[in-house]
Design a protein around this motif. Sequence first.
Motif, mmCIF file in Angstrom:
data_model
loop_
_atom_site.group_PDB
_atom_site.id
_atom_site.type_symbol
_atom_site.label_atom_id
_atom_site.label_comp_id
_atom_site.label_asym_id
_atom_site.label_seq_id
_atom_site.Cartn_x
_atom_site.Cartn_y
_atom_site.Cartn_z
ATOM 1 N N THR A 116 0.854 -1.184 0.000
ATOM 2 C CA THR A 116 0.000 0.000 0.000
ATOM 3 C C THR A 116 0.888 1.230 0.000
ATOM 4 O O THR A 116 1.776 1.376 0.848
ATOM 5 C CB THR A 116 -0.915 0.031 1.237
ATOM 6 N N VAL A 117 0.674 2.106 -0.957
ATOM 7 C CA VAL A 117 1.543 3.265 -1.165
ATOM 8 C C VAL A 117 0.770 4.548 -0.888
ATOM 9 O O VAL A 117 -0.405 4.684 -1.265
ATOM 10 C CB VAL A 117 2.095 3.280 -2.606
ATOM 11 N N ALA A 118 1.452 5.485 -0.237
ATOM 12 C CA ALA A 118 0.863 6.795 0.042
ATOM 13 C C ALA A 118 1.857 7.883 -0.333
ATOM 14 O O ALA A 118 3.060 7.618 -0.487
ATOM 15 C CB ALA A 118 0.495 6.913 1.518
ATOM 16 N N GLY A 119 1.357 9.094 -0.464
ATOM 17 C CA GLY A 119 2.236 10.243 -0.672
ATOM 18 C C GLY A 119 2.705 10.786 0.669
ATOM 19 O O GLY A 119 2.101 10.529 1.710
ATOM 20 N N ASN A 120 3.795 11.537 0.644
ATOM 21 C CA ASN A 120 4.342 12.095 1.888
ATOM 22 C C ASN A 120 3.325 12.918 2.664
ATOM 23 O O ASN A 120 3.374 12.971 3.901
ATOM 24 C CB ASN A 120 5.555 12.984 1.573
ATOM 25 N N HIS A 170 -11.274 -3.047 3.204
ATOM 26 C CA HIS A 170 -12.353 -2.831 2.238
ATOM 27 C C HIS A 170 -12.143 -1.477 1.560
ATOM 28 O O HIS A 170 -12.776 -0.475 1.911
ATOM 29 C CB HIS A 170 -13.715 -2.889 2.939
ATOM 30 N N PRO A 171 -11.205 -1.445 0.599
ATOM 31 C CA PRO A 171 -10.839 -0.158 -0.016
ATOM 32 C C PRO A 171 -11.949 0.412 -0.897
ATOM 33 O O PRO A 171 -12.696 -0.324 -1.543
ATOM 34 C CB PRO A 171 -9.604 -0.522 -0.850
ATOM 35 N N LYS A 172 -12.017 1.728 -0.921
ATOM 36 C CA LYS A 172 -12.980 2.428 -1.768
ATOM 37 C C LYS A 172 -12.192 3.225 -2.807
ATOM 38 O O LYS A 172 -11.436 4.146 -2.457
ATOM 39 C CB LYS A 172 -13.859 3.374 -0.932
ATOM 40 N N ALA A 173 -12.341 2.844 -4.070
ATOM 41 C CA ALA A 173 -11.636 3.558 -5.139
ATOM 42 C C ALA A 173 -12.439 4.786 -5.542
ATOM 43 O O ALA A 173 -13.617 4.681 -5.888
ATOM 44 C CB ALA A 173 -11.429 2.636 -6.342
ATOM 45 N N GLU A 174 -11.793 5.952 -5.494
ATOM 46 C CA GLU A 174 -12.476 7.197 -5.856
ATOM 47 C C GLU A 174 -11.781 7.927 -6.991
ATOM 48 O O GLU A 174 -12.251 8.973 -7.438
ATOM 49 C CB GLU A 174 -12.575 8.112 -4.622
ATOM 50 N N PHE A 175 -10.647 7.376 -7.450
ATOM 51 C CA PHE A 175 -9.956 7.959 -8.599
ATOM 52 C C PHE A 175 -9.518 6.814 -9.510
ATOM 53 O O PHE A 175 -8.920 5.837 -9.047
ATOM 54 C CB PHE A 175 -8.723 8.760 -8.158
ATOM 55 N N PHE A 176 -9.820 6.932 -10.769
ATOM 56 C CA PHE A 176 -9.452 5.893 -11.740
ATOM 57 C C PHE A 176 -8.589 6.517 -12.840
ATOM 58 O O PHE A 176 -9.004 7.491 -13.485
ATOM 59 C CB PHE A 176 -10.691 5.248 -12.359
ATOM 60 N N GLY A 177 -7.405 5.964 -13.018
ATOM 61 C CA GLY A 177 -6.505 6.462 -14.052
ATOM 62 C C GLY A 177 -6.369 5.497 -15.205
ATOM 63 O O GLY A 177 -6.918 4.400 -15.200
ATOM 64 N N ASP A 221 -0.713 7.400 -13.932
ATOM 65 C CA ASP A 221 -1.822 8.220 -13.419
ATOM 66 C C ASP A 221 -2.035 7.967 -11.931
ATOM 67 O O ASP A 221 -2.325 8.892 -11.156
ATOM 68 C CB ASP A 221 -3.112 7.905 -14.179
ATOM 69 N N MET A 222 -1.896 6.703 -11.527
ATOM 70 C CA MET A 222 -2.034 6.371 -10.111
ATOM 71 C C MET A 222 -0.972 7.069 -9.274
ATOM 72 O O MET A 222 -1.258 7.628 -8.202
ATOM 73 C CB MET A 222 -1.944 4.860 -9.904
ATOM 74 N N LEU A 223 0.257 7.054 -9.734
ATOM 75 C CA LEU A 223 1.343 7.674 -8.983
ATOM 76 C C LEU A 223 1.120 9.177 -8.831
ATOM 77 O O LEU A 223 1.402 9.753 -7.772
ATOM 78 C CB LEU A 223 2.679 7.394 -9.677
ATOM 79 N N ILE A 266 -1.463 9.526 -6.118
ATOM 80 C CA ILE A 266 -0.910 9.206 -4.802
ATOM 81 C C ILE A 266 -0.049 10.358 -4.283
ATOM 82 O O ILE A 266 -0.087 10.704 -3.095
ATOM 83 C CB ILE A 266 -0.103 7.894 -4.865
ATOM 84 N N ARG A 267 0.731 10.961 -5.174
ATOM 85 C CA ARG A 267 1.633 12.045 -4.762
ATOM 86 C C ARG A 267 0.876 13.269 -4.229
ATOM 87 O O ARG A 267 1.453 14.076 -3.490
ATOM 88 C CB ARG A 267 2.527 12.460 -5.936
ATOM 89 N N THR A 268 -0.378 13.413 -4.588
ATOM 90 C CA THR A 268 -1.150 14.555 -4.076
ATOM 91 C C THR A 268 -1.410 14.440 -2.585
ATOM 92 O O THR A 268 -1.760 15.421 -1.928
ATOM 93 C CB THR A 268 -2.514 14.660 -4.796
#
Length: 292
Positions: A161-165, A208-215, A220-222, A225-227
């Motif tokens: 699981t990846v997140a932005g700073n 139970h993840p909820k996807a709210e952005f689709f690239g 596009d995902m990266l 995530i960086r935001t």
Amino acid sequence: MDINLLKYFIVAARTEHMTRAAEELHITQPSLTAAIRRMERELGYPLFSRNGRSVQLNEYGALFYEACLQIDGTMTECLQKMKALEKKKNSFVRLCCSSSTVNSGLVDELSSGGDQREVGALSNQWKTQLKSGETDFVITFALTQDTALEKEVLCLHEIVTVAGNAHPLAGKATVTAAELSDYPFCSINANRAILNVASEQLHAYGIHPKAEFFGRDSSDMLKAIRTGRFLGLMVKQNLPKDDELVILPMKGFHLQLPLYLYWRAQERKNPLQVSVRDIARKFYRETYSGKT
């Protein structure tokens, strides 16, 4: 008219002798004579003046001979083109896969060979494209039991699981499943997306993840995530070295997904395709055993 009759006629006209023509054609002289008479009946004109087994073209035969030579030349050229097309077809391999460092390495490995390769983006319609012959190989996490296709596991990918700073979970020493479920995820817009493929395993962990952005793809995902607004499930080995990205520490979380190579079952013994499968298998094995 049987195309063999044209061949028989051309050889008979050239040799002007039925026995010698039959020997050259590897048939019996009576068979050749009968074939020429059948041709004359079909045309409605005599083609030879005969003197025993010696023959000579008459005026009708001379006209027909010139036409047959043109037809024979055209057929020979056509067969040569068909042979070249078959050779090209049998040395041309089309691969569809997602963009990643490892897949790019495999493409480079395949391109170093003498055969022709074509690489395309992985589509939501990959099964249809593979079965119809629009592509020859597909590399994907998606699983199908379609009997028209065969597959093998190239490797097991560790999913993190990846997140932005800037994400609220980025600085935590340990992240829980409940916390992950409180934040929106991003994903690629495809049923083969890691988020979809791994859903059953994620639910087993209580996630139970909820996807709210689709690239469109991982790039596009990266960006999303960086935001700092979205989390993403990604292949650990494919993550770029980026100070803006953080792998979230999750206790007891160990998610692996098989990466499959698919091909048409009817092509399992095709020598070129067997060769490509061997190259892909060796490349992934060496890549993930630390040999390359």
